[in-house]
Each structure stands twice: as structure tokens, then as C-alpha cells.
Write an enzyme that holds these catalytic residues in place. Sequence first.
Site, PDB file in Angstrom:
ATOM      1  CG  HIS A 147      28.518 -13.521 127.269  1.00 27.63           C
ATOM      2  ND1 HIS A 147      28.012 -12.836 126.269  1.00 27.63           N
ATOM      3  CD2 HIS A 147      29.606 -13.427 127.471  1.00 27.63           C
ATOM      4  CE1 HIS A 147      29.100 -12.096 125.857  1.00 27.63           C
ATOM      5  NE2 HIS A 147      30.091 -12.715 126.885  1.00 27.63           N
ATOM      6  CD  GLU A 148      31.172 -14.716 130.857  1.00 23.11           C
ATOM      7  OE1 GLU A 148      32.386 -15.259 130.753  1.00 23.11           O
ATOM      8  OE2 GLU A 148      30.868 -13.736 130.703  1.00 23.11           O
TER       9      GLU A 148
END
Length: 170
Positions: free
Chosen positions: A139-140
Site C-alpha cells: 500500500h505504501e
Amino acid sequence: MTVLKILQYPDPRLRTVARKVETFDADLQKIIDDMFETHYNSENCAALAATQLDIKNPPHITVIDFSPKKDQPLCLINGEIISREGEMHEEEGCMSVGEAGAIYEKVKRALKIKVRAHNREGKTVEFEAEGFMAKCIQHELDHLDGKLFIDRLSSLKRQRLLKKLNKSRE
């Protein structure tokens, strides 16, 4: 240390691709410290990417700590996924999409990943992650490439989520 502003969708800065870090100096350390300060002062926050924050020319940095006591900080600089295994389809939220990440939708991610990055001192690290940690890193790293989790949804699901988001802002 400073608490930074977390950018909110549809802020166009969320589409910024982070710049690779080449110098591990005091300025970089301050950015990392400010990112952790922001992270620890944000409710329900598992991690943050520099491109989610009000930082000019954001560096390729993510900070992660979802430990119960917030005492296991992980900083990944110039992170990359070098292998992926398996698949999971779980709910994700985002601090930049909805109030304190209150909007969730199922996203398909790799179940297990191998990551290569630099730590805050500039040392290269490699490790494997699976489950929630793998999801969080993926996600990051998407953020650092200018992508949001909503970009991984079908157009119909994305439209429904954005409608829900707009309604929550009224």
C-alpha cells in the site's frame, strides 16, 4: 518534531511520484522524525508515505508501526518489492481517503513479499513480509509511485466508494 498535514483525496499531490533518496543527511533525518511524529499522532494509522504528507518534493520514504504500543518503528527508504508470492483479498483503508481512513474496500495484494530498501542510516536491508505487514508495505509503496488503493478497484467499486466519500464530506 513537527506533525505534518496529511493530504486528502482528491489533492493532486497524492499522485506525485517520490524522488529517490541519495543523501542520508540531517535534513532527511528530520523528515523521517516528522513522519513518525505525524504517524504516531494520527488515530488508526498503520503507516504513512512521504507523498501523503505536505512535503515539497517528497522523498521515497515510508514509516510503518502498527504495534500495539507503537514501539516497533520501521522506516523504508527507496523500498522495492523484489518478489511476490500468493494472493490475498482484504479490506484496506487509507489516511488520505476519508476521515482518518474510515473508508474501506477489498483490494487484491500479494500474500508474501520480499523487500529491499535502505534504513534511515542508508544501510541496505532485505527481508520478507507476509499478511498485514506485506499488505501495508505494498500500500505504501503504491503511494510512493503516485497510486492510491482506490486505483486498484474496478471502476464500479471506485465510483461507489467515491460517492460514499463525497457523502461523508457533506
